[in-house]
Design a protein around this motif. Structure first.
Motif, PDB file in Angstrom:
ATOM      1  N   ARG A 154      84.931-119.361  15.050  1.00  0.00           N
ATOM      2  CA  ARG A 154      84.682-118.957  13.660  1.00  0.00           C
ATOM      3  C   ARG A 154      85.947-118.408  13.004  1.00  0.00           C
ATOM      4  N   GLN A 155      86.657-117.553  13.726  1.00  0.00           N
ATOM      5  CA  GLN A 155      87.872-116.959  13.185  1.00  0.00           C
ATOM      6  C   GLN A 155      88.939-118.017  12.906  1.00  0.00           C
ATOM      7  N   THR A 156      89.087-118.931  13.841  1.00  0.00           N
ATOM      8  CA  THR A 156      90.090-119.980  13.694  1.00  0.00           C
ATOM      9  C   THR A 156      89.798-120.849  12.485  1.00  0.00           C
ATOM     10  N   GLN A 157      88.529-121.182  12.295  1.00  0.00           N
ATOM     11  CA  GLN A 157      88.164-122.026  11.168  1.00  0.00           C
ATOM     12  C   GLN A 157      88.431-121.331   9.837  1.00  0.00           C
ATOM     13  N   SER A 158      88.068-120.051   9.740  1.00  0.00           N
ATOM     14  CA  SER A 158      88.282-119.349   8.476  1.00  0.00           C
ATOM     15  C   SER A 158      89.766-119.158   8.208  1.00  0.00           C
ATOM     16  N   ARG A 159      90.553-118.881   9.247  1.00  0.00           N
ATOM     17  CA  ARG A 159      92.002-118.734   9.067  1.00  0.00           C
ATOM     18  C   ARG A 159      92.651-120.047   8.674  1.00  0.00           C
ATOM     19  N   ARG A 160      92.183-121.134   9.270  1.00  0.00           N
ATOM     20  CA  ARG A 160      92.741-122.448   8.952  1.00  0.00           C
ATOM     21  C   ARG A 160      92.525-122.773   7.486  1.00  0.00           C
ATOM     22  N   LEU A 161      91.300-122.503   6.999  1.00  0.00           N
ATOM     23  CA  LEU A 161      91.001-122.776   5.598  1.00  0.00           C
ATOM     24  C   LEU A 161      91.832-121.890   4.668  1.00  0.00           C
ATOM     25  N   ARG A 162      91.980-120.616   5.030  1.00  0.00           N
ATOM     26  CA  ARG A 162      92.766-119.683   4.216  1.00  0.00           C
ATOM     27  C   ARG A 162      94.230-120.108   4.187  1.00  0.00           C
ATOM     28  N   ASN A 163      94.778-120.449   5.349  1.00  0.00           N
ATOM     29  CA  ASN A 163      96.174-120.879   5.413  1.00  0.00           C
ATOM     30  C   ASN A 163      96.390-122.157   4.630  1.00  0.00           C
ATOM     31  N   ARG A 164      95.441-123.070   4.706  1.00  0.00           N
ATOM     32  CA  ARG A 164      95.559-124.328   3.974  1.00  0.00           C
ATOM     33  C   ARG A 164      95.574-124.079   2.480  1.00  0.00           C
TER      34      ARG A 164
END
Length: 85
Positions: A12-22
């Motif tokens: 979950r954390q990785t997915q939210s960070r990936r979207l934020r970074n993108r």
């Protein structure tokens, strides 16, 4: 599928960070493009300050690498200096 609670949370954390970074990387690319399209030197210098702050912030959070941020800032500074000539 992950079996451990910690690995489920990590996904979950990785997915939210990936979207934020993108999102932030895309916003930075758009602002760099906008700055490169400017033809007025004074306007470009004002925008350069904001863009460099954004690039430094992204580099400090490892959204983009510090070398990429440095290269972009250098190229933008050259672009702005050429506008006056």
């Amino acid at each position: 599928m992950a079996n451990h609670k910690s690995s489920i949370k990590r996904i979950r954390q990785t997915q939210s960070r990936r979207l934020r970074n993108r999102y932030y990387a895309k916003a930075a690319r758009a602002s760099v493009r906008k700055l490169r399209a400017m033809t007025d030197k004074a306007e470009a210098q004002a925008a350069y300050v904001k863009v460099t702050a954004m690039l430094d912030r992204l580099a400090s959070k490892n959204t983009i690498s510090k070398n990429k941020a440095s290269n972009l800032k250098s190229k933008l500074a050259l672009h702005i200096n050429r506008l006056g000539a």
